[in-house]
Design an enzyme around this catalytic site. Structure first.
Site, PDB file in Angstrom:
ATOM      1  N   GLU A   1       6.445 -16.041  -9.824  1.00  0.00           N
ATOM      2  CA  GLU A   1       5.994 -14.683  -9.491  1.00  0.00           C
ATOM      3  C   GLU A   1       5.397 -13.959 -10.697  1.00  0.00           C
ATOM      4  OE1 GLU A   1       8.670 -12.486  -6.135  1.00  0.00           O
ATOM      5  OE2 GLU A   1       9.780 -13.139  -7.882  1.00  0.00           O
TER       6      GLU A   1
ATOM      7  N   TRP B   1      -3.110  -2.604  -1.476  1.00  0.00           N
ATOM      8  CA  TRP B   1      -2.895  -4.043  -1.594  1.00  0.00           C
ATOM      9  C   TRP B   1      -3.796  -4.655  -0.532  1.00  0.00           C
ATOM     10  CZ3 TRP B   1      -1.298  -8.232   1.314  1.00  0.00           C
ATOM     11  CH2 TRP B   1      -0.866  -9.356   0.616  1.00  0.00           C
TER      12      TRP B   1
ATOM     13  N   LYS C   1      11.246 -16.705  -9.390  1.00  0.00           N
ATOM     14  CA  LYS C   1      11.100 -15.660 -10.424  1.00  0.00           C
ATOM     15  C   LYS C   1      10.018 -16.070 -11.405  1.00  0.00           C
ATOM     16  CE  LYS C   1      12.471 -12.873  -9.126  1.00  0.00           C
ATOM     17  NZ  LYS C   1      12.974 -12.885  -7.813  1.00  0.00           N
TER      18      LYS C   1
ATOM     19  N   CYS D   1       0.853  -1.179   0.000  1.00  0.00           N
ATOM     20  CA  CYS D   1       0.000   0.000   0.000  1.00  0.00           C
ATOM     21  C   CYS D   1       0.894   1.236   0.000  1.00  0.00           C
ATOM     22  CB  CYS D   1      -0.935   0.095   1.195  1.00  0.00           C
ATOM     23  SG  CYS D   1      -2.075  -1.260   1.357  1.00  0.00           S
TER      24      CYS D   1
ATOM     25  N   ARG E   1       3.956  -0.664  -4.823  1.00  0.00           N
ATOM     26  CA  ARG E   1       3.717  -1.154  -3.466  1.00  0.00           C
ATOM     27  C   ARG E   1       2.380  -1.876  -3.335  1.00  0.00           C
ATOM     28  NH1 ARG E   1       7.133   1.571   0.406  1.00  0.00           N
ATOM     29  NH2 ARG E   1       5.842   0.669   2.010  1.00  0.00           N
TER      30      ARG E   1
ATOM     31  N   GLU F   1      15.547 -19.627  -6.358  1.00  0.00           N
ATOM     32  CA  GLU F   1      15.297 -18.262  -6.825  1.00  0.00           C
ATOM     33  C   GLU F   1      14.786 -18.267  -8.278  1.00  0.00           C
ATOM     34  OE1 GLU F   1      14.857 -15.487  -5.589  1.00  0.00           O
ATOM     35  OE2 GLU F   1      15.247 -14.026  -7.145  1.00  0.00           O
TER      36      GLU F   1
ATOM     37  N   ASN G   1      -2.317   2.138   6.145  1.00  0.00           N
ATOM     38  CA  ASN G   1      -1.558   0.936   5.771  1.00  0.00           C
ATOM     39  C   ASN G   1      -1.366   0.126   7.038  1.00  0.00           C
ATOM     40  OD1 ASN G   1      -1.227   1.844   3.226  1.00  0.00           O
ATOM     41  ND2 ASN G   1       0.937   2.360   3.421  1.00  0.00           N
ATOM     42  N   GLY G   2      -1.466  -1.187   6.933  1.00  0.00           N
ATOM     43  CA  GLY G   2      -1.262  -2.014   8.123  1.00  0.00           C
ATOM     44  C   GLY G   2      -2.529  -2.784   8.438  1.00  0.00           C
TER      45      GLY G   2
ATOM     46  N   HIS H   1      13.770 -37.967  -4.210  1.00  0.00           N
ATOM     47  CA  HIS H   1      12.862 -38.221  -3.090  1.00  0.00           C
ATOM     48  C   HIS H   1      11.495 -37.595  -3.318  1.00  0.00           C
ATOM     49  CE1 HIS H   1      16.278 -39.896  -1.021  1.00  0.00           C
ATOM     50  NE2 HIS H   1      16.958 -38.808  -1.339  1.00  0.00           N
TER      51      HIS H   1
ATOM     52  N   LYS I   1       5.640  -5.187  -3.727  1.00  0.00           N
ATOM     53  CA  LYS I   1       7.088  -5.069  -3.617  1.00  0.00           C
ATOM     54  C   LYS I   1       7.530  -5.091  -2.163  1.00  0.00           C
ATOM     55  CE  LYS I   1      11.137  -4.315  -5.334  1.00  0.00           C
ATOM     56  NZ  LYS I   1      11.728  -5.534  -5.906  1.00  0.00           N
TER      57      LYS I   1
HETATM   58  C1  G6P Z   1       8.032  -9.419  -1.443  1.00  0.00           C
HETATM   59  C2  G6P Z   1       8.657  -9.105  -2.783  1.00  0.00           C
HETATM   60  C3  G6P Z   1       9.877 -10.003  -3.008  1.00  0.00           C
HETATM   61  C4  G6P Z   1      10.851  -9.860  -1.853  1.00  0.00           C
HETATM   62  C5  G6P Z   1      10.190 -10.121  -0.503  1.00  0.00           C
HETATM   63  C6  G6P Z   1      11.097  -9.728   0.646  1.00  0.00           C
HETATM   64  O1  G6P Z   1       7.469 -10.684  -1.471  1.00  0.00           O
HETATM   65  O2  G6P Z   1       7.724  -9.275  -3.824  1.00  0.00           O
HETATM   66  O3  G6P Z   1      10.515  -9.642  -4.214  1.00  0.00           O
HETATM   67  O4  G6P Z   1      11.911 -10.745  -2.029  1.00  0.00           O
HETATM   68  O5  G6P Z   1       8.999  -9.338  -0.389  1.00  0.00           O
HETATM   69  O6  G6P Z   1      11.283  -8.351   0.597  1.00  0.00           O
HETATM   70  P1  G6P Z   1      12.503  -7.557   1.165  1.00  0.00           P
HETATM   71  O7  G6P Z   1      12.223  -6.137   0.792  1.00  0.00           O
HETATM   72  O8  G6P Z   1      12.475  -7.769   2.653  1.00  0.00           O
HETATM   73  O9  G6P Z   1      13.737  -8.081   0.559  1.00  0.00           O
END
Ligand code: G6P
Length: 610
Positions: free
Chosen positions: A490, A74, A487, A2, A27, A483, A100-101, A506, A605
């Protein structure tokens, strides 16, 4: 998570709010809204969907106001629709709030307010704020006092902005767990959840801390605790330019950020390496280095992509510094009563520096006496400020929701910390110099990898309709497999799993057939021979294989369907190179599927709720 933006001054705030919201859209982007006071009358405009839709709606009307707040959402409580979008109001629509929160005791407060006759229009927890503040205004308190009294009843987290048409000379802001920053101008002031929304107008900012409350007028401000003690706040200058927040001709922020990696990696190590002696210098750790080096154990905690960096950090630190390392999801760490002592050092990694779980874990660790260090990208972020010491990764602003350049820069910083500790613990200068040389050589190698972009795009065409993907790696590249899979899921919404290659036997091996592409991260490192056997196992079951392999590795071509060849580096640094083709693969698959790469569905984000 947000975005909040606010303005008070002499200019029309509407374009300022809209521009700020566009900057903050990364955000959260499921709905947006603004609240202004036009000719003494409150006006709220909200919309489901992106800020561009809100903008169309606003442009249909001639709006003008010198005070306003805006929000991009969000969703947590209540589906994303126009009604649940912020701002929320009291019944006579004289007051609006943006929040926010999460209000944890919202149901109890809501029931209490309902019994007093308050009518709720939305499914959100945030609406409670508007009616609760109203209940104190109704008792004759002014806005400031009413907000303070309301905050005393709230359990949970907030970044809160409030305006009231009967006191139109101020914005009230309050913070607990959700970031807020005040931007200072001349005869105008701003409020935002992060500095990117302010940058076009001012570089002078004040970061609010938890438990703080601000009254923002056009020509002054005051910051106090919720209990009303005045606080002297430091003014910070933002060291970031607007250009860094633009796409610079790229079709997406994600592609721009992938392509920036030679530079971001260079920036992460700039001024931090002493090539002659094979050492690292990290200014942020000078005061704590002895304690860090003598740690009995290092814990690393993070979420998402940053957690994957932490896993690579574990391999680095254990190999070179010979200190036991444990990695834990921040969300687990914070609630499981971990055994921590003053001999432990705990690294918290966060790109945004605002992730709620990481922040809570950090506070937990601090309260237990451990040395608490932050590795953050966003300068001045909460985690950076709450840590005892730390290291910025200096990757520059990362706007694409899927983290790319922050990941590789986090790895660079972890390598620097590893080098720093291990040299102090007796690693030879010869070994140290091998590491520094390899680090210095990275940007050039990344440039070579980025030239593979076209070939990877073709590969994406071939695989874009796959419904599942498996990513496998060993050793340092096991976290890269995780990772790579993250990616892909996501941004392309293709189901993908990452596994340590040997673990495949396994379980995941049962899934392998010609419809299951398998990506092997297989540079020629100490696990290479082992991973070749794993490749054989997949091949024997008809799986289609893509390998990330070293330049000149012809042997692997006999086994796999496709290979992406990348330059060699020392084993510890291979993840910084191997992860990049996987970023490009995910990117191109998502683009080919016509998806919103920079703002994938349901994600945000910066996750400031737990
Ligand atoms: C969200 C983002 C990710 C990020 C994660 C942790 O899920 O979409 O890209 O890795 O938060 O965020 P940070 O800012 O703590 O690295």
């Amino acid at each position: 998570m947000c975005g909040i933006v606010g303005y008070i001054g002499n200019r029309n705030c509407v374009p300022i709010l809209l521009e700020g919201l566009k900057r903050l859209e990364y955000r959260g982007y499921d709905s947006a809204g603004i609240g202004i006071i036009q000719d003494n009358l409150p006006v709220i405009i909200k919309n489901k969907g992106k800020v561009s839709l809100l903008e169309e709606k606003i442009n249909e009307q001639k709006l003008k106001s010198v005070i306003g707040i805006g929000h991009t959402r969000w969703a947590t409580h209540g589906i994303p629709n126009e009604l649940n979008a912020h701002p929320h109001t009291n019944s006579d629509r004289t007051l609006f709030i943006i929040h926010n929160g999460i209000i944890e005791n919202f149901q109890k407060l809501k029931n209490g307010l309902k019994s007093l006759g308050y009518k709720f229009e939305t499914d959100t927890d945030s609406e409670v704020f508007a009616h609760l503040i109203d209940s104190f205004l109704g008792k004759g308190y002014n806005l400031t006092k009413s907000v303070q009294m309301a905050l005393n009843e709230i359990e949970g987290t907030y970044g809160l902005a409030v305006i009231y048409s009967k006191e139109p000379d101020k914005i009230i802001a309050a913070r607990k767990g959700s970031p807020l920053v005040i931007g200072l101008g001349k005869d105008e002031n701003f409020l935002a959840s992060d500095v990117s929304a302010l940058l076009a107008h001012t570089k002078n900012v004040i970061y609010l801390d938890d438990g703080e409350f601000a009254e923002i007028f056009k020509d002054r401000y005051s910051v106090r605790t919720i209990a009303d003690t005045e606080i002297e706040k430091e003014i910070h200058e933002i060291n970031m330019s607007l250009d860094e927040l633009d796409k610079a001709g790229f079709s997406h922020f994600m592609l721009k950020e992938i392509m920036e990696q030679p530079e971001s990696v260079r920036n992460s190590m700039r001024g931090r390496l002493v090539a002659d002696t094979g050492e690292a210098v990290l200014g942020g750790l000078i005061d704590v280095i002895d304690r860090l080096v003598s740690s009995k154990r290092i814990l690393i905690s993070a979420c998402g992509t940053s957690w994957h960096s932490a896993l690579v950090g574990e391999y680095m630190l254990e190999q070179y510094a010979r200190i036991p390392v444990e990695v834990e999801y921040a969300s687990e760490f914070r609630y499981r009563n971990p055994v921590i002592s003053a001999d432990d050092s705990i690294l918290f990694i966060s790109q945004s520096g605002e992730t709620a779980d990481t922040l809570a874990a950090l506070k937990e660790a601090k309260s237990r006496g451990a040395l608490v260090l932050g590795i953050c990208n966003v300068v001045g972020s909460t985690i950076a400020r709450e840590s005892m010491s730390g290291v910025y990764i200096h990757a520059g602003p990362e706007i694409g929701v899927a983290s790319t350049k922050a990941f590789t820069s986090q790895l660079v910083v972890l390598a620097l910390i590893t080098l720093l500790i291990s040299r102090k613990k007796g690693l030879s200068s010869i070994e140290g110099k091998k590491i520094t040389e390899a680090l210095i050589g990275l940007p050039e190698k990344i440039e070579i990898i980025l030239k593979l972009n076209e070939g990877i795009e073709k590969l994406a065409e071939e695989f874009k309709d796959s419904r599942n993907f498996l990513y496998l790696g060993r050793g340092y590249n096991f976290p890269v497999a995780l990772e790579g899979a993250l990616k892909l899921k996501e941004i392309s919404y293709i189901h993908a799993e990452g596994y340590p290659a040997a673990e495949m036997k396994h379980g995941p091996i049962a899934l392998i057939d010609e419809d299951m592409p398998v990506v092997f991260v297989a540079p020629k490192d100490s696990t290479y021979e082992k991973i070749l056997s794993n490749i054989q196992e997949v091949k024997a079951r008809g799986g289609r294989i893509i390998a990330i392999a070293d330049e000149g590795d012809d042997e692997i071509d006999e086994l796999v369907d496709y290979s992406i060849k990348i330059p060699r580096t020392i084993e510890m640094l291979t993840p910084i190179l191997t992860s990049i083709p996987l970023q490009l693969l995910a990117y191109h698959i998502a683009v080919k599927k016509g998806l919103d790469v920079d703002q994938p569905r349901n994600l945000a984000k910066s996750v400031t709720v737990e």
